[in-house]
Design an enzyme around this catalytic site. Sequence first.
Site, PDB file in Angstrom:
ATOM      1  N   GLY A 165     -14.146 -22.377  48.451  1.00 53.24           N
ATOM      2  CA  GLY A 165     -14.161 -23.780  48.058  1.00 53.24           C
ATOM      3  C   GLY A 165     -14.686 -24.675  49.161  1.00 53.24           C
ATOM      4  O   GLY A 165     -15.629 -25.434  48.958  1.00 53.24           O
ATOM      5  N   ALA A 166     -14.076 -24.585  50.330  1.00 52.69           N
ATOM      6  CA  ALA A 166     -14.468 -25.456  51.435  1.00 52.69           C
ATOM      7  C   ALA A 166     -13.797 -24.974  52.708  1.00 52.69           C
ATOM      8  O   ALA A 166     -12.980 -24.054  52.680  1.00 52.69           O
ATOM      9  CB  ALA A 166     -14.058 -26.901  51.149  1.00 52.69           C
ATOM     10  N   MET A 167     -14.153 -25.625  53.826  1.00 52.16           N
ATOM     11  CA  MET A 167     -13.646 -25.182  55.120  1.00 52.16           C
ATOM     12  C   MET A 167     -13.346 -26.376  56.009  1.00 52.16           C
ATOM     13  O   MET A 167     -14.171 -27.277  56.148  1.00 52.16           O
ATOM     14  CB  MET A 167     -14.683 -24.248  55.772  1.00 52.16           C
ATOM     15  CG  MET A 167     -14.262 -23.719  57.124  1.00 52.16           C
ATOM     16  SD  MET A 167     -12.749 -22.727  56.995  1.00 52.16           S
ATOM     17  CE  MET A 167     -12.019 -23.070  58.585  1.00 52.16           C
ATOM     18  N   HIS A 218      -7.170 -31.348  50.461  1.00 55.89           N
ATOM     19  CA  HIS A 218      -6.727 -30.111  51.109  1.00 55.89           C
ATOM     20  C   HIS A 218      -7.378 -29.956  52.486  1.00 55.89           C
ATOM     21  O   HIS A 218      -6.697 -29.766  53.492  1.00 55.89           O
ATOM     22  CB  HIS A 218      -7.065 -28.915  50.214  1.00 55.89           C
ATOM     23  CG  HIS A 218      -6.667 -27.592  50.764  1.00 55.89           C
ATOM     24  ND1 HIS A 218      -5.489 -26.961  50.427  1.00 55.89           N
ATOM     25  CD2 HIS A 218      -7.277 -26.775  51.654  1.00 55.89           C
ATOM     26  CE1 HIS A 218      -5.407 -25.818  51.079  1.00 55.89           C
ATOM     27  NE2 HIS A 218      -6.483 -25.678  51.842  1.00 55.89           N
ATOM     28  N   GLU A 219      -8.696 -30.054  52.530  1.00 58.70           N
ATOM     29  CA  GLU A 219      -9.392 -29.848  53.812  1.00 58.70           C
ATOM     30  C   GLU A 219      -9.032 -30.962  54.793  1.00 58.70           C
ATOM     31  O   GLU A 219      -8.843 -30.711  55.979  1.00 58.70           O
ATOM     32  CB  GLU A 219     -10.908 -29.784  53.606  1.00 58.70           C
ATOM     33  CG  GLU A 219     -11.384 -28.750  52.584  1.00 58.70           C
ATOM     34  CD  GLU A 219     -10.801 -27.365  52.763  1.00 58.70           C
ATOM     35  OE1 GLU A 219     -10.467 -26.987  53.896  1.00 58.70           O
ATOM     36  OE2 GLU A 219     -10.651 -26.649  51.742  1.00 58.70           O
ATOM     37  N   HIS A 279      -5.656 -30.346  56.327  1.00 58.14           N
ATOM     38  CA  HIS A 279      -5.672 -29.284  57.339  1.00 58.14           C
ATOM     39  C   HIS A 279      -5.811 -29.847  58.759  1.00 58.14           C
ATOM     40  O   HIS A 279      -5.479 -29.175  59.729  1.00 58.14           O
ATOM     41  CB  HIS A 279      -6.857 -28.340  57.092  1.00 58.14           C
ATOM     42  CG  HIS A 279      -6.534 -27.123  56.266  1.00 58.14           C
ATOM     43  ND1 HIS A 279      -5.411 -26.352  56.460  1.00 58.14           N
ATOM     44  CD2 HIS A 279      -7.227 -26.525  55.250  1.00 58.14           C
ATOM     45  CE1 HIS A 279      -5.428 -25.339  55.597  1.00 58.14           C
ATOM     46  NE2 HIS A 279      -6.502 -25.421  54.851  1.00 58.14           N
TER      47      HIS A 279
HETATM   48  N1  ARG Z   1      -9.469 -22.331  55.187  1.00 58.15           N
HETATM   49  C1  ARG Z   1     -10.254 -22.535  54.001  1.00 58.15           C
HETATM   50  C2  ARG Z   1      -9.402 -23.364  53.069  1.00 58.15           C
HETATM   51  O1  ARG Z   1      -8.403 -22.968  52.580  1.00 58.15           O
HETATM   52  C3  ARG Z   1     -10.661 -21.274  53.323  1.00 58.15           C
HETATM   53  C4  ARG Z   1     -11.317 -20.272  54.177  1.00 58.15           C
HETATM   54  C5  ARG Z   1     -11.493 -18.999  53.437  1.00 58.15           C
HETATM   55  N2  ARG Z   1     -11.998 -18.018  54.327  1.00 58.15           N
HETATM   56  C6  ARG Z   1     -12.200 -16.743  53.957  1.00 58.15           C
HETATM   57  N3  ARG Z   1     -12.622 -15.926  54.838  1.00 58.15           N
HETATM   58  N4  ARG Z   1     -11.966 -16.318  52.759  1.00 58.15           N
HETATM   59  O2  ARG Z   1      -9.634 -24.504  52.893  1.00 58.15           O
HETATM   60 ZN    ZN Z   2      -6.876 -24.245  53.184  1.00 58.51          ZN
END
Ligand code: ARG
Ligand code: ZN
Length: 875
Positions: free
Chosen positions: A262-264, A298-299, A302
């Site tokens: 989805g996103a980072m 969400h992002e 974080h």
């Molecule tokens: N941290 C990211 C999020 O939840 C997702 C990263 C997923 N990474 C992965 N290697 N599948 O917003």
């Molecule tokens: Zn996340």
Amino acid sequence: QVFHLEDYKPTDFLIPETHLDFSLHPERTVVKSTLQIERRAGVASDAPLILDGDDLKLVDIRLDGAVLGDNAYIATPDRLEIRGLPENGAFTLEITTEINPTTNRQLTGLYRSSDVYCTQCEAEGFRRITYFLDRPDMLSVYTVRIEAERNEAPLLLSNGNPKDKGKLTNGRHFAVWHDPHPKPAYLFALVAGDLGVITDTFTTASGRHVDLGIYVEHGKEPRALYAMDALKRSMKWDEDVFGREYDLDVFNVVAVSDFNMGAMENKGLNVFNDKYVLADPDTATDTDYAGIEAVIAHEYFHNWTGNRITCRDWFQLCLKEGLTVYRDHEFSADMRSRAVKRIAEVKGLKAHQFPEDAGPLAHPVRPRQFREINNFYTSTVYEKGSEVVRMIRTILGPELFRKGMDLYFERHDGDAATIEDFIKVFEDASGEDLSQFALWYDQAGTPNLAITYDYDQATKTFEIEIEQSLKPTPGQTSKKPMHIPVQFALLGAKGRELKPRSAKGGLVKDDVIHLRKRKERFSFSGIPERPVPSLLRGFSAPVTLTSELTRTDLAFLARNDGDEVTRWQALTQLLNAKLTSNAKRVRGGKPATIENSSIKLLGEIAFNVTLDEAFRALCLSIPSESDIARELGANIDPDAILGSRDALISAVAEAHAGKFAQTYSELARVGSFKPDAAGAGRRALRNVLLDYLSVAESSSKRAATQFKNADNMTDRAAALGVLVQRFGDSDATNHALQAFEARFGNDPLVMDKWFVVQAMQPGNGALDKVRELMTHKLFSLDNPNRTRALIGAFSSGNQTGFNRADGAGYKFFAETILTIDKKNPQLAARLLTAMRSWRSFEPVRREHARESLANIARETGLSADVRDIVERTLA
Ligand code: ARG
Ligand code: ZN
């Protein structure tokens, strides 16, 4: 290789400062990394430095300015070892690597997507850029210099605040970014390319001025306005609800079209799948808007839960993910209808997490071992992880929960923390012992509560006995009783809440029963009449219930329960009982039977204008084929399930056709499209009625008309869905599909809806349709969104089409997974989880599924990702 939680050891070396210098080139990007390194106190002076790499090519290496001799180090593509380090243990290491962003199709590390350079480093992608101690407890302060061709990449972004920029000779230019907050490598990001932007500003509660930017493909800027609005609302909400302020001068979001998830949440530079940024009424559905709002939030959230406080190791993933999902759920609940949002969460949890917990891939919220961490970004870690946080709030109450969260931020800011740290702040804030509760992090599986009741008229006492049980899961045979908060009310006539004079037996606080033993009895006095218990209000724990409530009790709750979640749950339970028994009848060659009472009940809800439209829509949406399959649990025959479900829909549709038609027309008068909860609710109700009416009228006319006249994507896509689902290969359907393609054929993101709807066409014909669509000019197995739209929707959403009795669906799927695995192992592994419930099918399908899985497992060149999933699925 298997990694274990118990093996955690701090590193021998620290990297307080990291300088990265990128010279970008599509095929030959040169990365020079300058690391200030210190040996940790107490570590032997001859300890070697071992850095992680993945597919790297070392070009140059210097220690304190001097080129290292060949025998001073060993470099392989995935490891760099240096011996004979300076006595005093402090030194500067300069490492130059060369990478190829263009051929990087696995979309981790530095890659190019539609001519834009971007990075994805979580979990272990940074080691594909340069050698490093690539683990979340290795915090470093980063300065990044990026240099590129001015034409190719006018935009140069990285984490933190911009420090410098300028022109160079040969048409190149550079920018320097500095991030003052120490962070682990997985939060590093770089984006460079030619993109459009929308900007805005936000001033934090304490007066910090923040420049906001959302970068998208040129021409798509207007489609980013909703995301910007959601971002500003998220920033404000986190201040109001959690007291968390933003901590840099800029916050940038970039949308890219090739993205594995989805996103980072990279510090100050979030990178998004464009699906979670771009929206306008013409191209995005209400669900898309809600998804954008949730993922932007969400992002952003974080930044505190994940970035300022990160994870000590990847076993602690739920520390940031479960908590951040909990926060984005609460945000959406505050922005929209809380009850409707909660029901959507419960549906999602049951559809995705419960099957995971019940199958071969079951694992604890905090796993104790893994082979491939990327396979643990699961709905157990995320969604069940969020439920565990929610239960802490339910157990402690809102004030102590907030006090614990404040303590968490105060005590652990700047730390790489653990679940133990997280639990401790709530114990310290409340004085409660949460050690039994902490089992939620360790024990996999969904607990079941078996409940019995007893009312004594003479003493006016109502008793509830609850027995908890938890089945064995892979690697965990015996389980301990857990602390389960069951929110409840005892309902008298018309749903009036009867307040007990006192509660005896186990612990009851306010409206929460605290179940802590394997079997416990709770006794309530002063109850004047036999009550109907409303249990698990708000879905207070992620458990299943087996209760002895009668059909009459359930219907009573569906009509009268003041808690919408338990009200919806009661109705669903009634319908599921019917749907599963009919599925068995149909499988046995007998016709489905349907009582008038269910039909009447659904009508009452449909026409009850005192209820929220979105809630009415949820109640009228008959449990899906996979919901019914899950309820059955074993010996699943998707064709029989489809028969059972359609029989109920037809009966309801025919009984209420007149009033449905009237309501459908009334709801048409909504005015112009607004993506808010109220408008979305009206459209949801109208669109579920469209399906009933199309069935009742046995005519595609209504759906075709809605498709043609729709002024927004929600109504258009819903109409197209009805056409494909109900009227298969008819002229009306084909005409609508062509019209959709003619209009949106140059917008791949919108065309994903067109792929999905066709991949979901029921029955044996779907497979050929999917094969044919794979040759469509817009389709590509290189792009995760396209692949998920066609292959993902088919395998995880099309019960009858995928699970064909002849096994052709599985065979095709296994071949496709092998093809995808060669390009993008993470994507292949994720898609393959669609087969995790293969053992619950009837014997013929089960055998076909096993064979296809075995064919994958037999392949020699499998990625670690797919190997891990296929072996656990078959185990
Ligand atoms: N941290 C990211 C999020 O939840 C997702 C990263 C997923 N990474 C992965 N290697 N599948 O917003
Ligand atoms: Zn996340």
